[in-house]
Write a protein that holds these residues in place. Structure first.
Motif, PDB file in Angstrom:
ATOM      1  N   ASN A 174      18.022  26.001 -87.821  1.00  0.00           N
ATOM      2  CA  ASN A 174      18.355  26.037 -86.402  1.00  0.00           C
ATOM      3  C   ASN A 174      17.835  27.330 -85.788  1.00  0.00           C
ATOM      4  OD1 ASN A 174      19.890  23.577 -86.527  1.00  0.00           O
ATOM      5  ND2 ASN A 174      21.456  24.748 -87.605  1.00  0.00           N
ATOM      6  N   ASP A 175      17.022  27.223 -84.743  1.00  0.00           N
ATOM      7  CA  ASP A 175      16.396  28.389 -84.122  1.00  0.00           C
ATOM      8  C   ASP A 175      17.199  28.945 -82.953  1.00  0.00           C
ATOM      9  OD1 ASP A 175      13.679  28.629 -85.523  1.00  0.00           O
ATOM     10  OD2 ASP A 175      13.725  26.514 -84.990  1.00  0.00           O
ATOM     11  N   ARG A 176      18.119  28.131 -82.435  1.00  0.00           N
ATOM     12  CA  ARG A 176      18.961  28.593 -81.336  1.00  0.00           C
ATOM     13  C   ARG A 176      20.217  27.739 -81.319  1.00  0.00           C
ATOM     14  NH1 ARG A 176      17.364  28.018 -74.917  1.00  0.00           N
ATOM     15  NH2 ARG A 176      19.370  28.706 -74.043  1.00  0.00           N
ATOM     16  N   ALA A 177      21.359  28.360 -81.117  1.00  0.00           N
ATOM     17  CA  ALA A 177      22.629  27.636 -81.105  1.00  0.00           C
ATOM     18  C   ALA A 177      23.485  28.125 -79.941  1.00  0.00           C
ATOM     19  CB  ALA A 177      23.374  27.827 -82.412  1.00  0.00           C
ATOM     20  N   GLU A 178      24.025  27.185 -79.174  1.00  0.00           N
ATOM     21  CA  GLU A 178      24.914  27.503 -78.061  1.00  0.00           C
ATOM     22  C   GLU A 178      25.925  26.381 -77.894  1.00  0.00           C
ATOM     23  OE1 GLU A 178      23.020  28.403 -74.381  1.00  0.00           O
ATOM     24  OE2 GLU A 178      21.681  29.939 -75.223  1.00  0.00           O
ATOM     25  N   LYS A 194      11.361  27.687 -73.929  1.00  0.00           N
ATOM     26  CA  LYS A 194      10.043  28.270 -73.682  1.00  0.00           C
ATOM     27  C   LYS A 194       9.509  29.074 -74.856  1.00  0.00           C
ATOM     28  CE  LYS A 194      10.026  26.698 -69.442  1.00  0.00           C
ATOM     29  NZ  LYS A 194       9.143  25.569 -69.064  1.00  0.00           N
ATOM     30  N   ARG A 195      10.370  29.593 -75.709  1.00  0.00           N
ATOM     31  CA  ARG A 195       9.915  30.464 -76.795  1.00  0.00           C
ATOM     32  C   ARG A 195       9.251  29.713 -77.928  1.00  0.00           C
ATOM     33  NH1 ARG A 195      15.593  33.468 -77.424  1.00  0.00           N
ATOM     34  NH2 ARG A 195      16.203  31.330 -76.866  1.00  0.00           N
ATOM     35  N   PHE A 196       9.567  28.448 -78.068  1.00  0.00           N
ATOM     36  CA  PHE A 196       8.966  27.597 -79.089  1.00  0.00           C
ATOM     37  C   PHE A 196       9.079  26.146 -78.628  1.00  0.00           C
ATOM     38  CE2 PHE A 196      13.398  28.357 -80.197  1.00  0.00           C
ATOM     39  CZ  PHE A 196      13.891  27.072 -80.412  1.00  0.00           C
ATOM     40  N   THR A 197       8.317  25.277 -79.264  1.00  0.00           N
ATOM     41  CA  THR A 197       8.410  23.858 -78.945  1.00  0.00           C
ATOM     42  C   THR A 197       9.555  23.250 -79.733  1.00  0.00           C
ATOM     43  OG1 THR A 197       6.024  23.695 -78.547  1.00  0.00           O
ATOM     44  CG2 THR A 197       7.208  21.642 -78.943  1.00  0.00           C
ATOM     45  N   CYS A 198      10.596  22.882 -79.038  1.00  0.00           N
ATOM     46  CA  CYS A 198      11.758  22.287 -79.693  1.00  0.00           C
ATOM     47  C   CYS A 198      11.432  20.838 -80.040  1.00  0.00           C
ATOM     48  CB  CYS A 198      12.968  22.350 -78.761  1.00  0.00           C
ATOM     49  SG  CYS A 198      14.437  21.522 -79.420  1.00  0.00           S
ATOM     50  N   LEU A 199      11.547  20.491 -81.317  1.00  0.00           N
ATOM     51  CA  LEU A 199      11.251  19.138 -81.788  1.00  0.00           C
ATOM     52  C   LEU A 199      12.513  18.327 -82.070  1.00  0.00           C
ATOM     53  CD1 LEU A 199       8.285  19.757 -84.266  1.00  0.00           C
ATOM     54  CD2 LEU A 199       8.219  19.316 -81.796  1.00  0.00           C
ATOM     55  N   THR A 200      13.580  19.011 -82.479  1.00  0.00           N
ATOM     56  CA  THR A 200      14.825  18.317 -82.829  1.00  0.00           C
ATOM     57  C   THR A 200      16.024  19.145 -82.384  1.00  0.00           C
ATOM     58  OG1 THR A 200      14.947  19.350 -85.026  1.00  0.00           O
ATOM     59  CG2 THR A 200      13.780  17.235 -84.868  1.00  0.00           C
ATOM     60  N   PHE A 201      17.165  18.484 -82.261  1.00  0.00           N
ATOM     61  CA  PHE A 201      18.409  19.222 -82.050  1.00  0.00           C
ATOM     62  C   PHE A 201      19.568  18.463 -82.663  1.00  0.00           C
ATOM     63  CE2 PHE A 201      18.352  16.632 -78.137  1.00  0.00           C
ATOM     64  CZ  PHE A 201      19.646  16.145 -78.099  1.00  0.00           C
ATOM     65  N   GLU A 202      20.651  19.199 -82.918  1.00  0.00           N
ATOM     66  CA  GLU A 202      21.888  18.619 -83.441  1.00  0.00           C
ATOM     67  C   GLU A 202      23.011  18.939 -82.472  1.00  0.00           C
ATOM     68  OE1 GLU A 202      22.339  19.533 -87.821  1.00  0.00           O
ATOM     69  OE2 GLU A 202      20.503  20.640 -87.371  1.00  0.00           O
ATOM     70  N   TYR A 203      23.887  17.953 -82.253  1.00  0.00           N
ATOM     71  CA  TYR A 203      24.983  18.152 -81.300  1.00  0.00           C
ATOM     72  C   TYR A 203      26.274  17.597 -81.885  1.00  0.00           C
ATOM     73  CZ  TYR A 203      27.724  17.952 -76.991  1.00  0.00           C
ATOM     74  OH  TYR A 203      28.708  18.122 -76.048  1.00  0.00           O
ATOM     75  N   LEU A 204      27.331  18.400 -81.786  1.00  0.00           N
ATOM     76  CA  LEU A 204      28.656  17.993 -82.250  1.00  0.00           C
ATOM     77  C   LEU A 204      29.557  17.839 -81.032  1.00  0.00           C
ATOM     78  CD1 LEU A 204      30.489  17.419 -84.685  1.00  0.00           C
ATOM     79  CD2 LEU A 204      31.071  19.861 -84.717  1.00  0.00           C
ATOM     80  N   PRO A 205      29.783  16.614 -80.574  1.00  0.00           N
ATOM     81  CA  PRO A 205      30.520  16.393 -79.313  1.00  0.00           C
ATOM     82  C   PRO A 205      31.909  17.013 -79.275  1.00  0.00           C
ATOM     83  CG  PRO A 205      29.429  14.373 -80.003  1.00  0.00           C
ATOM     84  CD  PRO A 205      29.295  15.345 -81.142  1.00  0.00           C
ATOM     85  N   LYS A 206      32.668  16.955 -80.365  1.00  0.00           N
ATOM     86  CA  LYS A 206      34.052  17.415 -80.314  1.00  0.00           C
ATOM     87  C   LYS A 206      34.163  18.925 -80.131  1.00  0.00           C
ATOM     88  CE  LYS A 206      34.733  17.664 -85.354  1.00  0.00           C
ATOM     89  NZ  LYS A 206      35.530  17.137 -86.475  1.00  0.00           N
ATOM     90  N   ARG A 207      33.091  19.668 -80.433  1.00  0.00           N
ATOM     91  CA  ARG A 207      33.101  21.123 -80.257  1.00  0.00           C
ATOM     92  C   ARG A 207      32.105  21.591 -79.200  1.00  0.00           C
ATOM     93  NH1 ARG A 207      33.293  23.402 -86.509  1.00  0.00           N
ATOM     94  NH2 ARG A 207      35.290  22.435 -87.095  1.00  0.00           N
ATOM     95  N   GLN A 211      22.557  22.840 -81.443  1.00  0.00           N
ATOM     96  CA  GLN A 211      21.635  23.606 -82.281  1.00  0.00           C
ATOM     97  C   GLN A 211      20.246  22.988 -82.168  1.00  0.00           C
ATOM     98  OE1 GLN A 211      24.951  24.730 -85.741  1.00  0.00           O
ATOM     99  NE2 GLN A 211      23.523  23.041 -86.062  1.00  0.00           N
ATOM    100  N   ILE A 212      19.276  23.785 -81.692  1.00  0.00           N
ATOM    101  CA  ILE A 212      17.930  23.254 -81.503  1.00  0.00           C
ATOM    102  C   ILE A 212      16.973  23.886 -82.512  1.00  0.00           C
ATOM    103  CG2 ILE A 212      18.420  22.879 -79.065  1.00  0.00           C
ATOM    104  CD1 ILE A 212      16.606  25.221 -78.391  1.00  0.00           C
ATOM    105  N   SER A 213      15.869  23.181 -82.797  1.00  0.00           N
ATOM    106  CA  SER A 213      14.965  23.627 -83.856  1.00  0.00           C
ATOM    107  C   SER A 213      13.511  23.275 -83.528  1.00  0.00           C
ATOM    108  CB  SER A 213      15.360  22.976 -85.178  1.00  0.00           C
ATOM    109  OG  SER A 213      14.444  23.299 -86.211  1.00  0.00           O
ATOM    110  N   LYS A 214      12.592  24.114 -84.014  1.00  0.00           N
ATOM    111  CA  LYS A 214      11.162  23.825 -83.876  1.00  0.00           C
ATOM    112  C   LYS A 214      10.642  22.994 -85.045  1.00  0.00           C
ATOM    113  CE  LYS A 214       9.747  28.320 -85.876  1.00  0.00           C
ATOM    114  NZ  LYS A 214      10.992  29.066 -85.692  1.00  0.00           N
ATOM    115  N   PHE A 215      11.535  22.594 -85.931  1.00  0.00           N
ATOM    116  CA  PHE A 215      11.155  21.814 -87.106  1.00  0.00           C
ATOM    117  C   PHE A 215      11.571  20.344 -86.942  1.00  0.00           C
ATOM    118  CE2 PHE A 215      11.580  26.149 -88.653  1.00  0.00           C
ATOM    119  CZ  PHE A 215      10.416  26.297 -89.390  1.00  0.00           C
TER     120      PHE A 215
END
Length: 240
Positions: A174-178, A194-207, A211-215
């Motif tokens: 994960n390259d960035r998490a918020e 803008k800092r990298f090309t985000c290809l995938t992300f993970e999201y946990l609705p209850k919290r 988390q986004i990633s360039k991989f």
């Protein structure tokens, strides 16, 4: 291998006149047209897309309307598409299935992900699609390309469309998490990065964890590809 083709000869009554026909079962509309072309005396054909049933007609019956879901077509030297018979609704498009039928598909987000219903992989259109939670999706790690209704390992340009997979994830990539308010905000965070090309992300609705990633899913070693992540939504960006 069990042959699916059943050839019969019969007479169809239409408006009081006998319509000579030959029935071929278990084929797509393209092959139905081809068989009519191969038989010089075949003038047209009637096809039922929901049954994969072809009726080769041996008199000029193009203007006639047949029954029980069959539609009459003139024989064409150029091949027909199964989509020529499909009646797709607003904001949908037609794609051919591998087994000869057609499906109306649409995107569920800003993009154009292929999400037709399925029970098994063979119900999905194309070799790089899988039946994932009863819907056709690209093999995890591939992106959907709406230009040709296919799945590719890399896009020339990534768009706003996303394909979601319940329970998948990337461990330690994960390259960035918020925290975000909802899935839409999380997807926007990925798309607008803008800092990298985000290809995938993970999201946990209850919290609200985003988390986004360039991989991509297949860009990391096998031991880092998570499955069975309860509650998590894994999303892959599709092509523009």
């Amino acid at each position: 291998m069990l042959c699916l083709f059943l050839l019969l000869s019969c007479v169809y009554q239409s408006r009081g006149q006998a319509m000579q026909k030959e029935v071929v079962a278990g084929i797509g509309i393209k092959l139905c047209n081809q068989k009519c072309v191969e038989r010089g005396s075949c003038m047209s054909f009637a096809y039922a897309i929901d049954r994969l049933s072809c009726h080769l007609l041996y008199n000029d019956s193009v203007k006639r309307t047949t029954k029980d879901g069959y539609v009459v077509h003139p024989k064409l030297r150029s091949q027909l598409s199964a989509c020529s018979m499909a009646k797709c609704g607003f904001n949908t498009r037609c794609v051919e299935r591998r087994r000869g039928g057609a499906a109306c598909v649409k995107g569920y987000t800003d993009g154009s992900s292929l999400e037709s219903r399925c029970k098994m992989n063979s119900d999905c259109p194309g070799s790089m699609f899988v039946c994932f939670t009863m819907t056709c999706k690209c093999v995890p790690g591939y992106s959907f390309n709406p230009a040709n209704n296919n799945c590719v390992r890399q896009c020339k340009v990534y768009g706003d469309g996303l394909t979601r997979y319940q329970g998948l994830g990337l461990k330690g990539y994960n390259d960035r998490a918020e925290n975000t308010q909802n899935l839409k905000e999380c997807s926007n965070m990925c798309i607008r990065e803008k800092r990298f090309t985000c290809l995938t992300f993970e999201y946990l609705p209850k919290r609200g964890t985003c988390q986004i990633s360039k991989f991509g899913y297949l860009d990391v070693e096998y031991s880092r590809r998570e499955t069975g992540q309860e509650g998590w939504i894994f999303a892959v960006r599709n092509c523009e």
